[in-house]
Each structure stands twice: as C-alpha cells, then as structure tokens.
Design a protein around this motif. Structure first.
Motif, PDB file in Angstrom:
ATOM      1  N   MET A 194      46.750 -10.376 -25.907  1.00  0.00           N
ATOM      2  CA  MET A 194      46.567  -9.569 -24.723  1.00  0.00           C
ATOM      3  C   MET A 194      45.763  -8.322 -25.102  1.00  0.00           C
ATOM      4  O   MET A 194      46.135  -7.566 -25.988  1.00  0.00           O
ATOM      5  N   ALA A 195      44.643  -8.082 -24.446  1.00  0.00           N
ATOM      6  CA  ALA A 195      43.784  -6.932 -24.737  1.00  0.00           C
ATOM      7  C   ALA A 195      44.241  -5.714 -23.943  1.00  0.00           C
ATOM      8  O   ALA A 195      44.787  -5.842 -22.841  1.00  0.00           O
ATOM      9  N   ASP A 196      44.003  -4.547 -24.522  1.00  0.00           N
ATOM     10  CA  ASP A 196      44.326  -3.315 -23.801  1.00  0.00           C
ATOM     11  C   ASP A 196      43.389  -3.139 -22.616  1.00  0.00           C
ATOM     12  O   ASP A 196      42.228  -3.543 -22.648  1.00  0.00           O
ATOM     13  N   TYR A 197      43.913  -2.525 -21.582  1.00  0.00           N
ATOM     14  CA  TYR A 197      43.144  -2.117 -20.410  1.00  0.00           C
ATOM     15  C   TYR A 197      42.846  -0.635 -20.621  1.00  0.00           C
ATOM     16  O   TYR A 197      43.720   0.206 -20.437  1.00  0.00           O
ATOM     17  N   ASP A 198      41.634  -0.332 -21.113  1.00  0.00           N
ATOM     18  CA  ASP A 198      41.291   1.045 -21.455  1.00  0.00           C
ATOM     19  C   ASP A 198      40.792   1.806 -20.234  1.00  0.00           C
ATOM     20  O   ASP A 198      39.897   1.340 -19.519  1.00  0.00           O
ATOM     21  N   VAL A 199      41.392   2.975 -20.021  1.00  0.00           N
ATOM     22  CA  VAL A 199      41.027   3.866 -18.928  1.00  0.00           C
ATOM     23  C   VAL A 199      40.588   5.191 -19.545  1.00  0.00           C
ATOM     24  O   VAL A 199      41.308   5.770 -20.356  1.00  0.00           O
ATOM     25  N   VAL A 200      39.400   5.650 -19.161  1.00  0.00           N
ATOM     26  CA  VAL A 200      38.893   6.917 -19.671  1.00  0.00           C
ATOM     27  C   VAL A 200      39.070   7.969 -18.575  1.00  0.00           C
ATOM     28  O   VAL A 200      38.616   7.780 -17.451  1.00  0.00           O
ATOM     29  N   LEU A 201      39.763   9.050 -18.945  1.00  0.00           N
ATOM     30  CA  LEU A 201      40.012  10.151 -18.016  1.00  0.00           C
ATOM     31  C   LEU A 201      39.120  11.332 -18.375  1.00  0.00           C
ATOM     32  O   LEU A 201      39.064  11.732 -19.540  1.00  0.00           O
ATOM     33  N   LEU A 202      38.449  11.891 -17.388  1.00  0.00           N
ATOM     34  CA  LEU A 202      37.712  13.141 -17.548  1.00  0.00           C
ATOM     35  C   LEU A 202      38.426  14.143 -16.658  1.00  0.00           C
ATOM     36  O   LEU A 202      38.488  13.962 -15.441  1.00  0.00           O
ATOM     37  N   VAL A 203      39.017  15.168 -17.278  1.00  0.00           N
ATOM     38  CA  VAL A 203      39.790  16.151 -16.521  1.00  0.00           C
ATOM     39  C   VAL A 203      39.151  17.524 -16.651  1.00  0.00           C
ATOM     40  O   VAL A 203      38.611  17.880 -17.691  1.00  0.00           O
ATOM     41  N   GLU A 204      39.211  18.280 -15.585  1.00  0.00           N
ATOM     42  CA  GLU A 204      38.595  19.604 -15.557  1.00  0.00           C
ATOM     43  C   GLU A 204      39.539  20.680 -16.079  1.00  0.00           C
ATOM     44  O   GLU A 204      39.094  21.709 -16.582  1.00  0.00           O
ATOM     45  N   GLN A 205      40.820  20.447 -15.944  1.00  0.00           N
ATOM     46  CA  GLN A 205      41.829  21.402 -16.401  1.00  0.00           C
ATOM     47  C   GLN A 205      43.084  20.617 -16.761  1.00  0.00           C
ATOM     48  O   GLN A 205      43.142  19.411 -16.555  1.00  0.00           O
ATOM     49  N   ALA A 206      44.069  21.308 -17.307  1.00  0.00           N
ATOM     50  CA  ALA A 206      45.300  20.629 -17.719  1.00  0.00           C
ATOM     51  C   ALA A 206      45.932  19.904 -16.532  1.00  0.00           C
ATOM     52  O   ALA A 206      45.989  20.441 -15.426  1.00  0.00           O
ATOM     53  N   LEU A 207      46.374  18.666 -16.775  1.00  0.00           N
ATOM     54  CA  LEU A 207      47.040  17.916 -15.726  1.00  0.00           C
ATOM     55  C   LEU A 207      48.463  18.410 -15.554  1.00  0.00           C
ATOM     56  O   LEU A 207      49.148  18.720 -16.528  1.00  0.00           O
ATOM     57  N   SER A 208      48.894  18.423 -14.328  1.00  0.00           N
ATOM     58  CA  SER A 208      50.290  18.739 -14.033  1.00  0.00           C
ATOM     59  C   SER A 208      51.117  17.471 -14.228  1.00  0.00           C
ATOM     60  O   SER A 208      50.574  16.372 -14.384  1.00  0.00           O
ATOM     61  N   THR A 209      52.418  17.622 -14.178  1.00  0.00           N
ATOM     62  CA  THR A 209      53.310  16.465 -14.248  1.00  0.00           C
ATOM     63  C   THR A 209      53.014  15.514 -13.092  1.00  0.00           C
ATOM     64  O   THR A 209      52.990  14.294 -13.276  1.00  0.00           O
ATOM     65  N   LEU A 210      52.780  16.059 -11.905  1.00  0.00           N
ATOM     66  CA  LEU A 210      52.445  15.242 -10.729  1.00  0.00           C
ATOM     67  C   LEU A 210      51.165  14.460 -10.975  1.00  0.00           C
ATOM     68  O   LEU A 210      51.100  13.256 -10.706  1.00  0.00           O
ATOM     69  N   ASP A 211      50.122  15.124 -11.498  1.00  0.00           N
ATOM     70  CA  ASP A 211      48.856  14.439 -11.790  1.00  0.00           C
ATOM     71  C   ASP A 211      49.090  13.262 -12.732  1.00  0.00           C
ATOM     72  O   ASP A 211      48.603  12.153 -12.502  1.00  0.00           O
ATOM     73  N   ALA A 212      49.833  13.511 -13.803  1.00  0.00           N
ATOM     74  CA  ALA A 212      50.083  12.472 -14.811  1.00  0.00           C
ATOM     75  C   ALA A 212      50.861  11.300 -14.209  1.00  0.00           C
ATOM     76  O   ALA A 212      50.533  10.132 -14.469  1.00  0.00           O
ATOM     77  N   ARG A 213      51.857  11.586 -13.412  1.00  0.00           N
ATOM     78  CA  ARG A 213      52.638  10.503 -12.775  1.00  0.00           C
ATOM     79  C   ARG A 213      51.757   9.692 -11.830  1.00  0.00           C
ATOM     80  O   ARG A 213      51.866   8.467 -11.776  1.00  0.00           O
ATOM     81  N   GLN A 214      50.879  10.368 -11.087  1.00  0.00           N
ATOM     82  CA  GLN A 214      50.002   9.654 -10.156  1.00  0.00           C
ATOM     83  C   GLN A 214      49.023   8.761 -10.909  1.00  0.00           C
ATOM     84  O   GLN A 214      48.798   7.606 -10.515  1.00  0.00           O
ATOM     85  N   VAL A 215      48.436   9.282 -11.984  1.00  0.00           N
ATOM     86  CA  VAL A 215      47.509   8.475 -12.788  1.00  0.00           C
ATOM     87  C   VAL A 215      48.251   7.252 -13.313  1.00  0.00           C
ATOM     88  O   VAL A 215      47.768   6.121 -13.212  1.00  0.00           O
ATOM     89  N   ARG A 216      49.407   7.468 -13.872  1.00  0.00           N
ATOM     90  CA  ARG A 216      50.197   6.362 -14.450  1.00  0.00           C
ATOM     91  C   ARG A 216      50.583   5.341 -13.374  1.00  0.00           C
ATOM     92  O   ARG A 216      50.560   4.141 -13.618  1.00  0.00           O
ATOM     93  N   SER A 217      50.896   5.816 -12.181  1.00  0.00           N
ATOM     94  CA  SER A 217      51.313   4.912 -11.103  1.00  0.00           C
ATOM     95  C   SER A 217      50.206   3.958 -10.679  1.00  0.00           C
ATOM     96  O   SER A 217      50.475   2.875 -10.165  1.00  0.00           O
ATOM     97  N   LEU A 218      48.958   4.351 -10.903  1.00  0.00           N
ATOM     98  CA  LEU A 218      47.833   3.498 -10.529  1.00  0.00           C
ATOM     99  C   LEU A 218      47.783   2.210 -11.350  1.00  0.00           C
ATOM    100  O   LEU A 218      47.144   1.239 -10.940  1.00  0.00           O
ATOM    101  N   HIS A 219      48.437   2.205 -12.498  1.00  0.00           N
ATOM    102  CA  HIS A 219      48.341   1.064 -13.411  1.00  0.00           C
ATOM    103  C   HIS A 219      49.665   0.344 -13.620  1.00  0.00           C
ATOM    104  O   HIS A 219      49.739  -0.538 -14.474  1.00  0.00           O
ATOM    105  N   GLU A 220      50.674   0.707 -12.854  1.00  0.00           N
ATOM    106  CA  GLU A 220      51.952   0.002 -12.958  1.00  0.00           C
ATOM    107  C   GLU A 220      51.762  -1.428 -12.472  1.00  0.00           C
ATOM    108  O   GLU A 220      51.049  -1.688 -11.520  1.00  0.00           O
ATOM    109  N   GLY A 221      52.365  -2.335 -13.163  1.00  0.00           N
ATOM    110  CA  GLY A 221      52.302  -3.728 -12.753  1.00  0.00           C
ATOM    111  C   GLY A 221      51.136  -4.512 -13.332  1.00  0.00           C
ATOM    112  O   GLY A 221      51.027  -5.710 -13.083  1.00  0.00           O
ATOM    113  N   LEU A 222      50.259  -3.860 -14.085  1.00  0.00           N
ATOM    114  CA  LEU A 222      49.182  -4.612 -14.731  1.00  0.00           C
ATOM    115  C   LEU A 222      49.764  -5.438 -15.870  1.00  0.00           C
ATOM    116  O   LEU A 222      50.690  -5.007 -16.555  1.00  0.00           O
ATOM    117  N   ASP A 223      49.222  -6.622 -16.078  1.00  0.00           N
ATOM    118  CA  ASP A 223      49.708  -7.490 -17.144  1.00  0.00           C
ATOM    119  C   ASP A 223      49.333  -6.967 -18.527  1.00  0.00           C
ATOM    120  O   ASP A 223      50.110  -7.067 -19.463  1.00  0.00           O
TER     121      ASP A 223
END
Length: 179
Positions: free
Chosen positions: A1-30
């Motif tokens: 199984m290969a990794d699904y690589d996601v590259v993030l470009l952020v302008e400033q430090a992510l908040s906890t909410l930002d991080a949870r939202q980013v992570r939620s976009l990829h829940e359920g991927l094999d």
C-alpha cells in the motif's frame, strides 16, 4: 500500500481547528496519508517596510535623518526566522495532535508556489492544500497561491481559509452557500 502524500502550504501557524479540518478531509482513505508542510519564512525586509509604512507623517519625518544602518536588519531577520520556525513547529504539533503523520516540514525561502510545486514533484504528491488568510484582491485577479499552483500542477489544489471552520467558509460569497 503506497502513501497518499499531501503537500500543505500554510501562511501562518495552523490552529487545532485547522489541523482537525485538514485531517478530516482524508479520513476513510484506504492508503495511509502522509503530510509535507511548507511555511514561508517571514520576510524581514517586508516587516521593516510595513513598519515604516505604518508611521504617521511626523514620525516618518523624524526618521528621515536615521540611516538604515541604525536599523538592526540582522536582528529583524533573526526574529523573523524564530517566529517562522515557531509557527512551523506549532503547525506540525497541531497536525500530529489531530492524528496526522507529518513526513517533512520546511521553511520556504523562495517563491512559495515554486517550492510547493517542487515538493509535490519530489514526493509524488497526490494533492495539495493551501491554507491562507483571505486575500480578496489577489484572489480576484487570480494572483493568489492557489490560483498560481493550479496553473502548474495536475493534481487537486484545495484552498482553505485559516482559522475558519468549513461552515464559515461555505457561508462566504465563494462558498457553497454563495451566489
């Protein structure tokens, strides 16, 4: 199984909410999801220019006799590097706290979009997410990072607004609830 690589470009430090939202976009991927985080180095010259630009007329006249060498540019540059490094560390911690696997993180010293494109190609990224504050004028003229990245990449480019929930973004003029 290969990794699904996601590259993030952020302008400033992510908040906890930002991080949870980013992570939620990829829940359920094999495939396991791996993140690569890029954050532009705060620009010392821009900070000095912005500081001078914010002075009132009388303050500006008072500084006219002050040679640039009196401004400790090296100290400003070091402060910028420290702030950017702290923001990058906080972003990685927020993502890992949300359950993400962060494979790499780096400060960007060149063009953010050029370095994003290079990182996507280096890791064979499957998608990229750009998190910024709202930049209405740049977005209007398609000069924002996301628009530029879409011209250079053949993978999905998602632009999210930092520190706003998905519901808040969807309610905006360009969101799913907008005209």
């Amino acid at each position: 199984m290969a990794d699904y690589d996601v590259v993030l470009l952020v302008e400033q430090a992510l908040s906890t909410l930002d991080a949870r939202q980013v992570r939620s976009l990829h829940e359920g991927l094999d495939d396991p999801v791996t993140y690569h985080v890029l954050l532009p180095l705060d620009d010392a010259a821009a900070r000095v220019e912005a500081s001078l630009g914010s002075l009132s007329g009388s303050e500006l006249l008072a500084t006219r006799g002050m040679p640039m060498s009196d401004l400790d540019i090296e100290a400003v540059q070091e402060d910028c590097r420290e702030r950017s490094t702290a923001d990058l560390t906080a972003t990685v911690a927020a993502l890992e706290g949300a359950g993400a696997t962060v494979a790499s993180s780096a400060l960007v010293t060149g063009s953010p979009v050029d370095e994003l494109v290079a990182k996507v190609r280096e890791v064979d990224g499957r998608e990229t997410i750009i998190l910024t504050r709202s930049h209405v004028v740049a977005e209007l003229f398609r000069l924002d990072w996301a628009s530029k990245a879409r011209r250079d990449l053949d993978i999905p480019v998602l632009h999210l607004l930092e520190h706003e929930s998905f519901d808040e973004q969807a309610a905006g003029p360009d969101g799913i609830g907008g005209a």
